[in-house]
Scaffold this motif. Structure first.
Motif, PDB file in Angstrom:
ATOM      1  N   ARG A 129       0.845  -1.219   0.000  1.00  0.00           N
ATOM      2  CA  ARG A 129       0.000   0.000   0.000  1.00  0.00           C
ATOM      3  C   ARG A 129       0.870   1.254   0.000  1.00  0.00           C
ATOM      4  O   ARG A 129       0.572   2.246   0.662  1.00  0.00           O
ATOM      5  N   MET A 181      -8.115  -0.686  -4.337  1.00  0.00           N
ATOM      6  CA  MET A 181      -8.141  -1.801  -3.384  1.00  0.00           C
ATOM      7  C   MET A 181      -8.154  -3.146  -4.103  1.00  0.00           C
ATOM      8  O   MET A 181      -7.593  -4.116  -3.606  1.00  0.00           O
ATOM      9  N   TRP A 195      -4.654  -3.789  -4.915  1.00  0.00           N
ATOM     10  CA  TRP A 195      -3.960  -4.210  -3.693  1.00  0.00           C
ATOM     11  C   TRP A 195      -4.165  -5.705  -3.457  1.00  0.00           C
ATOM     12  O   TRP A 195      -3.234  -6.438  -3.163  1.00  0.00           O
ATOM     13  N   GLN A 196      -5.436  -6.109  -3.593  1.00  0.00           N
ATOM     14  CA  GLN A 196      -5.749  -7.499  -3.270  1.00  0.00           C
ATOM     15  C   GLN A 196      -5.164  -8.468  -4.290  1.00  0.00           C
ATOM     16  O   GLN A 196      -4.614  -9.496  -3.923  1.00  0.00           O
ATOM     17  N   ALA A 230      -1.182  -9.509  -4.259  1.00  0.00           N
ATOM     18  CA  ALA A 230      -0.566 -10.527  -3.392  1.00  0.00           C
ATOM     19  C   ALA A 230      -0.410 -11.858  -4.125  1.00  0.00           C
ATOM     20  O   ALA A 230       0.713 -12.355  -4.254  1.00  0.00           O
ATOM     21  N   PRO A 231      -1.507 -12.421  -4.663  1.00  0.00           N
ATOM     22  CA  PRO A 231      -1.291 -13.633  -5.464  1.00  0.00           C
ATOM     23  C   PRO A 231      -0.453 -13.350  -6.702  1.00  0.00           C
ATOM     24  O   PRO A 231       0.331 -14.202  -7.136  1.00  0.00           O
ATOM     25  N   VAL A 273       3.138 -13.780  -5.854  1.00  0.00           N
ATOM     26  CA  VAL A 273       3.506 -15.187  -5.675  1.00  0.00           C
ATOM     27  C   VAL A 273       3.730 -15.845  -7.031  1.00  0.00           C
ATOM     28  O   VAL A 273       4.771 -16.458  -7.280  1.00  0.00           O
ATOM     29  N   PHE A 287       6.750 -14.371  -9.130  1.00  0.00           N
ATOM     30  CA  PHE A 287       8.068 -14.780  -8.659  1.00  0.00           C
ATOM     31  C   PHE A 287       8.371 -16.215  -9.097  1.00  0.00           C
ATOM     32  O   PHE A 287       9.472 -16.508  -9.553  1.00  0.00           O
TER      33      PHE A 287
END
Lengths: 434, 200, 479
Positions: free
Chosen positions: A88, A197, A200-201, A204-205, A208, A211
């Motif tokens: 954020r 938002m 933002w959400q 995260a996945p 993952v 990467f």
């Protein structure tokens, strides 16, 4: 010094309205995009045709080297954007559009990589030995590589290749860049906030998966050039280099945009200072990863692992190994540790150019010695003989493509997220005493 | 909180025949303190200070205070640590001295040369950090002249609140520009809440 | 103040939800607290005439376990390492497992203090002191094990480069010696960092002290701190430098611990990803321990407005993220064990998942990779019971990770005829339990008598701490 002072004067920040007047568009520059793409194709054709003597074998090593180099920068941009959403972060909002363009154009590097994919699928040129285990690998090694065939085969390679760039399109273009572009002219309010938002959400996945995909991309493109050698650290090593390439590019990109009169007020010495800090941190991180990987292999001294370093620190390649140690780590470490340098964007730009060159050489160091191993050619004339003109042609060709993709993606869009809900907060950013 | 409303300041009077150590002006918020500090700075005082419960953003500039140079101490010590790490490992494991000199001891381990630098990096690194960490802490104490259990501000009854929620400006009577009357007039013009006279 | 001290501490704070994901971030300190309130909330923990009942119960338990540790060590030293379950080939048993486990716990403190500081994560201020203290006591607990594992503990000073009559020097190419330097440096640097951060808060305690003993003791350790801005300048610079030094240090310490394993040729130990993988695992376990301790502590000591749900939300996200890095490392190890084509390596990993220690392996994977996935849900990240239970599982999982690495690789080494199953003895188990006693003994004393939250730093994140933001921002925070 002058640059430092003038930027300092603005460190109290501007308003979002002033930002809209701060020339936040590519304008005329956007024309470079299509031209660069055409030049890239022409250069590729010249390079390819010039290199027929050895069935393009050396050419493809140059191509892979430059391809993983430019792709790493865009992958760095994707990861940076994702991390900033996950955290954020508000400081980075004003400079986030440039990484968003890189992340959004990353999928186009999937087009630039097609010659490699075609080379693998047709199986005519001996670059990746595992493409033709039966005739390109001999003796005991043949059995070892045969055991890996479930992973190292051309079909699965192509499938993975498609997955990488489909995912990069999804995260870089469809979610991040489009999500951010949508906010540019959206009225303030809940709906716009929901857009942020949502990013933002999903980041995260996204982080993952990106990467993981980056890791396997590095394994496929670089590590499998030696089908025997392996290192569990390799994905992280690629990541460390990618971030160095990315932050160096950011420094130079903003320096260039500001020199053409764009975002002169919005991007301040504070942002350069932070790029400098990140660059310093990743120089250190790269040193840490590179040292750990080297030291563990050196210490355990197991032949199938040491073979990779054995080529690279002997004969013609010795100076390059030393250059990695001092030029890629020790010297920049001492250089970027200084706050004065990080806040002086002239010196910082010199450092960024240096790091880009060294990052390029790092990939040269990873890719090209495998040509020597496969062909058994002993250049014997120092590093100069290991070098080939195709390196330069590929550098220009893929570089033009990569930059063209970026410019085409930027097009008529604003080069700062004008409508981001956090833009006002971001413009006030001052990092000397936070 | 109350930048706009007028403040009433309680002002103490100096006592006859006691040695004046300095003035201490109390504030109840950072804005008034920062503006006050700018005035004191512009009046040209040198032996004065601000006291706050936590570091206040922008106060250094308001005071005209110079930035810290502790980093040079740390850099010097860190470099010493690095060289120490390099030297002891070379001296203890890589060479054997002859004669009466204390000798190093060479171990033959896993076929590695006696002088193998990759294996010496971790200890060099740790000593660099160790020396630098000591330098930052003790360097900070040295530059700040800490510990210091006696200071004229400690004569105040009210000063204990500086570690709670009050802010202070102290001016020492040893300041060359200090003048019992003028300094007091200058301070009483600031937005403080209590002007205390510190006496021996 | 007198009024608040008649009530038990635990009734002095209320739970307010400040975790809503919104563009203008919700305040870190809830309940519209002022500078004075913050001093009051933290100082009353140490000034309250009686600690919460649970504290006495926990302290009694910790003292007993600590005593048990002494008894076990006395038994070990007087009898010999034969009292442990170590055998051939498993020469490294519980001692190394516990050592790595505790060192790992000790990583969160420095991470929160240093790395989050460099990243300007203001939420660290509520929990950093706490975590730093935890670091130091965890390193104490860790240090016990290699110390006694050397066998003749009375000549343990031989590991330091001190001239001795045999004219021997330490062998600097040994990763175990790197450990000596890394752990010593880490302990000393963490102590300095912890103490330095505490100086302004000790001055607060000094200024509030009512008894002579308190005045002298806190006064002595506060070094005569008077909040001088000319001193803050150097203090802040030095703190930044310590943070910048501690960041690579924290990476190096667990990397060096991983070198103990990874420099060998043993399958399952020798893999290049070990350094960052160990660091991530350490942060993962360390954060879980912070949550494990912070959940009851804030409840008991009335700190709910300073250590808020938002702090836990952030910490749980980090737990999940580092858990996934650990999962990434497990996956890479497995993939490369197969891809590398080395039959010994492949066997080791098959053996981990299906061999005699498969139960330990699956406990590890379940606790470290699967269970933290509940933190994808915000409900789980902000539910105190859920996070507390997950933190227990993570700690179990991280202990088993070290157990799996050490024991499963050793018990089936290169020579099948020497394979053996390792079983810990009662002494092993009691020593492990005793190490928790040592940790909690110091930690509980810290909670009772020291500034448990960084008072000065929390004040610094209040809106009214910034000139020009004063009135407006303060009103906004209260709204």
């Amino acid at each position: 010094m002058e640059a430092t002072v003038s930027a300092m004067a603005h460190s109290h920040g501007i308003t979002p309205e002033q930002l809209r007047k701060d020339n936040p568009f590519m304008g005329e520059l956007a024309k470079i995009g299509p031209i660069a793409l055409v030049v890239a194709v022409v250069l590729f054709a010249i390079g390819y045709l010039m290199s027929g003597a050895d069935e393009h074998q050396r050419f493809f090593f140059s191509y892979i080297h430059n391809y993983v180099f430019f792709t790493s920068i865009s992958i760095g941009a994707l990861l940076f954007t994702l991390v900033n959403h996950v955290a954020r972060a508000s400081w980075s909002v004003v400079i986030r559009r440039i990484p968003e363009f890189f992340a959004g154009s990353l999928w186009m590097m999937g087009i630039a990589g097609l010659p490699i994919l075609i080379m693998v699928l047709t199986g005519k040129v001996e670059v990746y030995e595992w493409v033709n285990i039966g005739s390109w690998i001999h003796g005991a090694e043949q059995q070892i590589v045969q055991n890996k065939e479930a992973y190292l085969n051309t079909t699965f390679f192509a499938i993975r290749y498609f997955i990488y760039f489909a995912a990069f399109f999804l995260f870089g273009r469809a979610i991040l860049l489009n999500g951010s572009l949508k906010q540019d002219n959206q009225p303030d309010g809940d709906e716009k906030d929901r857009g942020t938002m949502r990013m933002w959400q999903l980041s995260a996945p996204g982080l993952v998966f990106s990467f993981l995909l980056m890791t396997f991309f590095a394994i496929d493109m670089i590590m499998s050039l030696d089908p025997i050698w392996f290192s569990t650290m390799f994905g992280v090593y690629y990541f460390a280099g990618a971030m160095i390439g990315f932050f160096s590019t950011m420094i130079l990109m903003f320096k260039w945009l500001q020199s053409t009169g764009r975002l002169k007020e919005a991007v301040t010495v504070e942002h350069y200072h932070d790029f400098g800090k990140f660059l310093f941190a990743f120089v250190f991180f790269w040193g840490y990863i590179a040292f750990s990987q080297y030291m563990l292999i050196w210490y355990a001294s197991i032949p199938e692992e040491t073979r990779w370093f054995h080529i690279r620190q002997n004969a013609d390649w010795t100076p390059l190994s030393w250059l990695m140690l001092f030029g890629h780590f020790a010297l920049p470490f001492a250089f970027f540790i200084s706050r004065y340098i990080k806040r002086h964007n002239g010196l910082l730009a010199v450092g960024a150019v240096w790091m880009l060159v060294l990052h390029w050489l790092d990939h040269f160091y990873q890719v090209v010695p495998e040509y020597q191993r496969i062909t058994g050619v002993q250049p014997g004339g120092g590093l100069g003989a290991a070098f080939d003109i195709s390196e330069i042609i590929c550098l220009l060709a893929i570089g033009c493509f990569w930059f063209g993709a970026f410019m085409v993606t930027a097009g008529k869009n604003p080069i700062a997220p004008l409508g981001d809900p956090q833009i006002a907060k971001s413009l006030k950013f001052d990092n000397v005493k936070v | 909180m109350s930048q706009t409303e007028a403040k009433t300041m309680t002002i103490e009077e100096p006592t006859e025949g006691r040695k004046l150590l300095g003035y201490l002006l109390e504030f109840d918020n950072v804005d008034d303190l920062t503006h006050g500090a700018e005035k004191v700075r512009d009046a040209g005082y040198s032996n004065w200070d601000c006291h706050t419960p936590f570091p206040v953003h922008g106060l250094d500039h308001a005071m005209g205070a110079k930035p810290s140079h502790v980093q040079w101490i740390v850099l010097a010590c860190g470099f010493t640590g690095l060289l120490t790490g390099l030297f002891i490992q070379w001296w203890m494991n890589a060479v054997v001295h002859q004669g009466n000199v204390v000798t190093g001891y060479q171990y033959f381990i896993s076929g590695k040369p006696f002088w193998s630098v990759p294996a010496n990096i971790p200890v060099m690194f740790e000593l660099t950090i160790l020396f630098s960490a000591f330098a930052s802490f003790f360097g900070m104490l040295g530059v700040n002249r800490l510990p210091q259990y006696n200071h004229f501000t400690m004569y105040s009854e009210r000063f204990g609140q500086v570690t709670d929620d009050k802010f202070f400006i102290s001016i020492s009577s040893e300041d060359p520009k200090f003048d019992v009357g003028k300094t007091r007039d200058m301070l009483s013009g600031l937005k403080g809440t209590y002007l205390e006279v510190l006496e021996d | 103040m007198a009024k608040t001290l008649t009530k038990p501490l635990s009734q002095l704070s209320t739970e307010l939800d400040n975790t809503r994901d919104q563009i203008s971030q919700p305040p870190l300190v809830t309940g519209g607290k002022t500078f004075g309130n913050i001093t009051e909330i933290v100082a009353r923990v140490a000034e309250h005439p009686s600690a919460p009942k649970a504290w006495y119960v926990a302290f009694a338990g910790a003292v007993m376990l600590f005593g048990l540790l002494f008894a076990m060590l006395a038994y070990l030293i007087s009898t010999g390492v034969g009292v442990w379950g170590v055998n051939t080939p498993v020469a490294w048993g519980f001692a190394i497992v516990n050592f790595v486990f505790w060192i790992g716990i000790g990583h969160a403190g420095t991470l929160i203090s240093a790395i989050l500081y460099l990243f300007r994560q203001k939420w660290r201020t509520g929990i950093n002191r706490f975590a730093e203290a935890m670091t130091i006591f965890a390193v104490f607990a860790a240090g016990i094990f290699p110390l006694v594992h050397v066998g003749r503990v009375w000549v343990v000073y031989w590991i330091f480069p001190i001239p001795n009559q045999q004219q021997l020097w330490p062998q600097f190419r040994s990763p175990l010696l790197w450990d000596v330097f890394a752990i010593t440096t880490y302990l000393l640097t963490s102590l300095l960092f912890w103490y330095m951060g505490m100086v302004p808060d000790l001055a607060t305690f000094r200024d509030r002290a009512k008894t002579k003993v308190r005045k002298i003791v806190y006064g002595l350790f506060a070094l005569g701190w008077r909040g001088s801005n000319r001193q803050w300048i150097h203090y802040e610079k030095a703190y930044l430098l310590l943070a910048a030094l501690a960041t690579p240090l924290v990476l190096s310490v667990h990397s060096v611990v991983s070198f103990d394993f990874a420099t060998s040729q043993l399958p399952g130990w020798h893999t290049t990803i070990f350094p960052p993988y160990f660091v991530a695992g350490a942060i993962f376990g360390g954060f879980a321990m912070v949550v494990f301790l912070a959940v009851p502590a804030r409840e008991l000591f009335g700190l709910k407005n300073l250590i808020t749900l938002q702090h836990f939300d952030h910490m749980n996200k980090i737990i999940m993220a580092t858990g996934m890095i650990v999962g990434y490392a497990y996956a890479m190890e497995f993939f490369i064990a197969w891809y590398g084509g080395n039959p010994l390596e492949t066997f080791t990993f098959e053996n981990r998942a299906t061999g005699p220690y498969a139960w330990a392996y699956w406990i590890m994977v379940t606790c470290n990779v699967f269970i933290p996935q509940v933190f994808w849900f915000k409900k789980a990240r902000t539910n105190l019971w859920v996070m507390w239970i997950v933190s227990v599982f993570v700690n179990i999982g991280m202990w088993f990770e070290r157990f799996v690495i050490v024991v499963s690789s050793l018990s089936r080494d290169f020579l099948p005829s020497s394979w053996d199953y390792y079983t810990p003895t009662w002494v092993d188990l009691c020593t492990l339990a005793g190490s928790f006693g040592l940790f909690f003994f110091f930690f509980l004393l810290f909670c009772r008598y020291m500034p448990i939250v960084a008072i000065a730093e929390v004040k610094g994140v209040l809106p009214e701490a910034h000139p020009g933001h004063g009135a407006h921002a303060a009103a906004e925070a209260k709204a």
